[in-house]
Design a protein around this motif. Structure first.
Motif, PDB file in Angstrom:
ATOM      1  N   ASN A   1       0.856  -1.184   0.000  1.00 33.59           N
ATOM      2  CA  ASN A   1       0.000   0.000   0.000  1.00 33.59           C
ATOM      3  C   ASN A   1       0.891   1.233   0.000  1.00 33.59           C
ATOM      4  O   ASN A   1       1.792   1.340   0.834  1.00 33.59           O
ATOM      5  CB  ASN A   1      -0.876   0.054   1.256  1.00 33.59           C
ATOM      6  CG  ASN A   1      -1.979  -0.955   1.243  1.00 33.59           C
ATOM      7  OD1 ASN A   1      -2.388  -1.437   0.201  1.00 33.59           O
ATOM      8  ND2 ASN A   1      -2.472  -1.296   2.421  1.00 33.59           N
ATOM      9  N   CYS A   2       0.628   2.149  -0.904  1.00 33.12           N
ATOM     10  CA  CYS A   2       1.308   3.439  -0.904  1.00 33.12           C
ATOM     11  C   CYS A   2       0.254   4.497  -0.620  1.00 33.12           C
ATOM     12  O   CYS A   2      -0.631   4.731  -1.443  1.00 33.12           O
ATOM     13  CB  CYS A   2       1.962   3.721  -2.251  1.00 33.12           C
ATOM     14  SG  CYS A   2       3.377   2.689  -2.599  1.00 33.12           S
ATOM     15  N   ARG A   3       0.345   5.101   0.560  1.00 31.70           N
ATOM     16  CA  ARG A   3      -0.572   6.203   0.884  1.00 31.70           C
ATOM     17  C   ARG A   3       0.043   7.456   0.296  1.00 31.70           C
ATOM     18  O   ARG A   3       1.234   7.725   0.477  1.00 31.70           O
ATOM     19  CB  ARG A   3      -0.768   6.332   2.385  1.00 31.70           C
ATOM     20  CG  ARG A   3      -1.845   7.335   2.749  1.00 31.70           C
ATOM     21  CD  ARG A   3      -2.292   7.202   4.191  1.00 31.70           C
ATOM     22  NE  ARG A   3      -1.222   7.270   5.146  1.00 31.70           N
ATOM     23  CZ  ARG A   3      -0.967   8.327   5.923  1.00 31.70           C
ATOM     24  NH1 ARG A   3      -1.734   9.391   5.864  1.00 31.70           N
ATOM     25  NH2 ARG A   3       0.028   8.290   6.771  1.00 31.70           N
ATOM     26  N   ALA A   4      -0.763   8.223  -0.422  1.00 29.82           N
ATOM     27  CA  ALA A   4      -0.243   9.382  -1.138  1.00 29.82           C
ATOM     28  C   ALA A   4      -1.179  10.570  -0.991  1.00 29.82           C
ATOM     29  O   ALA A   4      -2.357  10.411  -0.673  1.00 29.82           O
ATOM     30  CB  ALA A   4      -0.067   9.030  -2.615  1.00 29.82           C
ATOM     31  N   VAL A   5      -0.628  11.768  -1.223  1.00 29.60           N
ATOM     32  CA  VAL A   5      -1.409  12.997  -1.129  1.00 29.60           C
ATOM     33  C   VAL A   5      -1.334  13.767  -2.434  1.00 29.60           C
ATOM     34  O   VAL A   5      -0.372  13.681  -3.188  1.00 29.60           O
ATOM     35  CB  VAL A   5      -0.934  13.898   0.037  1.00 29.60           C
ATOM     36  CG1 VAL A   5      -1.206  13.243   1.379  1.00 29.60           C
ATOM     37  CG2 VAL A   5       0.523  14.257  -0.093  1.00 29.60           C
ATOM     38  N   LEU A   6      -2.385  14.543  -2.659  1.00 35.49           N
ATOM     39  CA  LEU A   6      -2.501  15.410  -3.815  1.00 35.49           C
ATOM     40  C   LEU A   6      -2.983  16.756  -3.304  1.00 35.49           C
ATOM     41  O   LEU A   6      -4.056  16.825  -2.703  1.00 35.49           O
ATOM     42  CB  LEU A   6      -3.504  14.831  -4.820  1.00 35.49           C
ATOM     43  CG  LEU A   6      -3.815  15.667  -6.055  1.00 35.49           C
ATOM     44  CD1 LEU A   6      -2.633  15.643  -7.020  1.00 35.49           C
ATOM     45  CD2 LEU A   6      -5.059  15.132  -6.741  1.00 35.49           C
ATOM     46  N   PRO A   7      -2.217  17.834  -3.507  1.00 34.73           N
ATOM     47  CA  PRO A   7      -2.716  19.132  -3.059  1.00 34.73           C
ATOM     48  C   PRO A   7      -4.042  19.461  -3.719  1.00 34.73           C
ATOM     49  O   PRO A   7      -4.237  19.195  -4.901  1.00 34.73           O
ATOM     50  CB  PRO A   7      -1.627  20.110  -3.525  1.00 34.73           C
ATOM     51  CG  PRO A   7      -0.410  19.272  -3.711  1.00 34.73           C
ATOM     52  CD  PRO A   7      -0.918  17.912  -4.127  1.00 34.73           C
ATOM     53  N   GLN A   8      -4.981  20.009  -2.941  1.00 34.17           N
ATOM     54  CA  GLN A   8      -6.282  20.359  -3.484  1.00 34.17           C
ATOM     55  C   GLN A   8      -6.181  21.674  -4.235  1.00 34.17           C
ATOM     56  O   GLN A   8      -5.459  22.594  -3.830  1.00 34.17           O
ATOM     57  CB  GLN A   8      -7.320  20.503  -2.382  1.00 34.17           C
ATOM     58  CG  GLN A   8      -7.712  19.193  -1.774  1.00 34.17           C
ATOM     59  CD  GLN A   8      -8.879  19.383  -0.830  1.00 34.17           C
ATOM     60  OE1 GLN A   8      -9.165  20.468  -0.356  1.00 34.17           O
ATOM     61  NE2 GLN A   8      -9.574  18.300  -0.550  1.00 34.17           N
ATOM     62  N   LEU A   9      -6.911  21.734  -5.319  1.00 32.19           N
ATOM     63  CA  LEU A   9      -6.984  22.978  -6.076  1.00 32.19           C
ATOM     64  C   LEU A   9      -8.054  23.859  -5.462  1.00 32.19           C
ATOM     65  O   LEU A   9      -9.161  23.400  -5.183  1.00 32.19           O
ATOM     66  CB  LEU A   9      -7.318  22.684  -7.543  1.00 32.19           C
ATOM     67  CG  LEU A   9      -6.316  21.815  -8.291  1.00 32.19           C
ATOM     68  CD1 LEU A   9      -6.833  21.507  -9.680  1.00 32.19           C
ATOM     69  CD2 LEU A   9      -4.960  22.491  -8.348  1.00 32.19           C
ATOM     70  N   THR A  10      -7.727  25.100  -5.235  1.00 33.15           N
ATOM     71  CA  THR A  10      -8.717  26.040  -4.689  1.00 33.15           C
ATOM     72  C   THR A  10      -8.879  27.195  -5.659  1.00 33.15           C
ATOM     73  O   THR A  10      -7.946  27.571  -6.368  1.00 33.15           O
ATOM     74  CB  THR A  10      -8.281  26.572  -3.313  1.00 33.15           C
ATOM     75  OG1 THR A  10      -7.000  27.181  -3.446  1.00 33.15           O
ATOM     76  CG2 THR A  10      -8.194  25.438  -2.297  1.00 33.15           C
ATOM     77  N   THR A  11     -10.074  27.731  -5.693  1.00 34.48           N
ATOM     78  CA  THR A  11     -10.318  28.857  -6.604  1.00 34.48           C
ATOM     79  C   THR A  11     -10.630  30.099  -5.832  1.00 34.48           C
ATOM     80  O   THR A  11     -10.940  30.103  -4.695  1.00 34.48           O
ATOM     81  CB  THR A  11     -11.486  28.550  -7.550  1.00 34.48           C
ATOM     82  OG1 THR A  11     -12.625  28.214  -6.769  1.00 34.48           O
ATOM     83  CG2 THR A  11     -11.137  27.431  -8.483  1.00 34.48           C
TER      84      THR A  11
END
Length: 107
Positions: free
Chosen positions: A97-107
């Protein structure tokens, strides 16, 4: 030498989860040093909600393809999303298992 159980786990992962076109997707895994492995089949599961303004997910990677995934590596989906691996744990003898993150895009 793998046991019968370990062999069966690897067979189940490749024969069921990663070859039916229903659960898996193909990604590119890139080590922190920049070495890329393309065509990696993975099972992707995004968490609901976000923590610290980052979306989190788990990528299940076959040990036969990526034997020693590392923190700080990236996983790039076909959509172009680039996820950063923050934790790695052994799932079973056939997968990690590779737990990963993705920055959220905000407007």
């Amino acid at each position: 030498m793998p046991t019968d159980f370990e062999t069966q786990m690897a067979t189940d992962l490749s024969g069921c989860m990663l070859s039916l076109g229903e659960f898996e997707e193909t990604v590119t895994y890139t080590t922190p040093g920049g070495t890329a492995t393309t065509g990696v089949k993975t099972v992707y599961q995004e968490y609901l909600g976000a923590i610290d303004e980052k979306t989190q997910a788990v990528f299940i990677l076959p040990v036969a393809t990526i034997a020693n995934p590392e923190r700080g590596a990236t996983i790039t989906r076909a959509s172009g999303e680039v996820w950063t691996v923050i934790d790695v744990s052994q799932r079973d003898t056939a997968a990690v298992n590779c737990r990963a993150v993705l920055p959220q895009l905000t407007t």
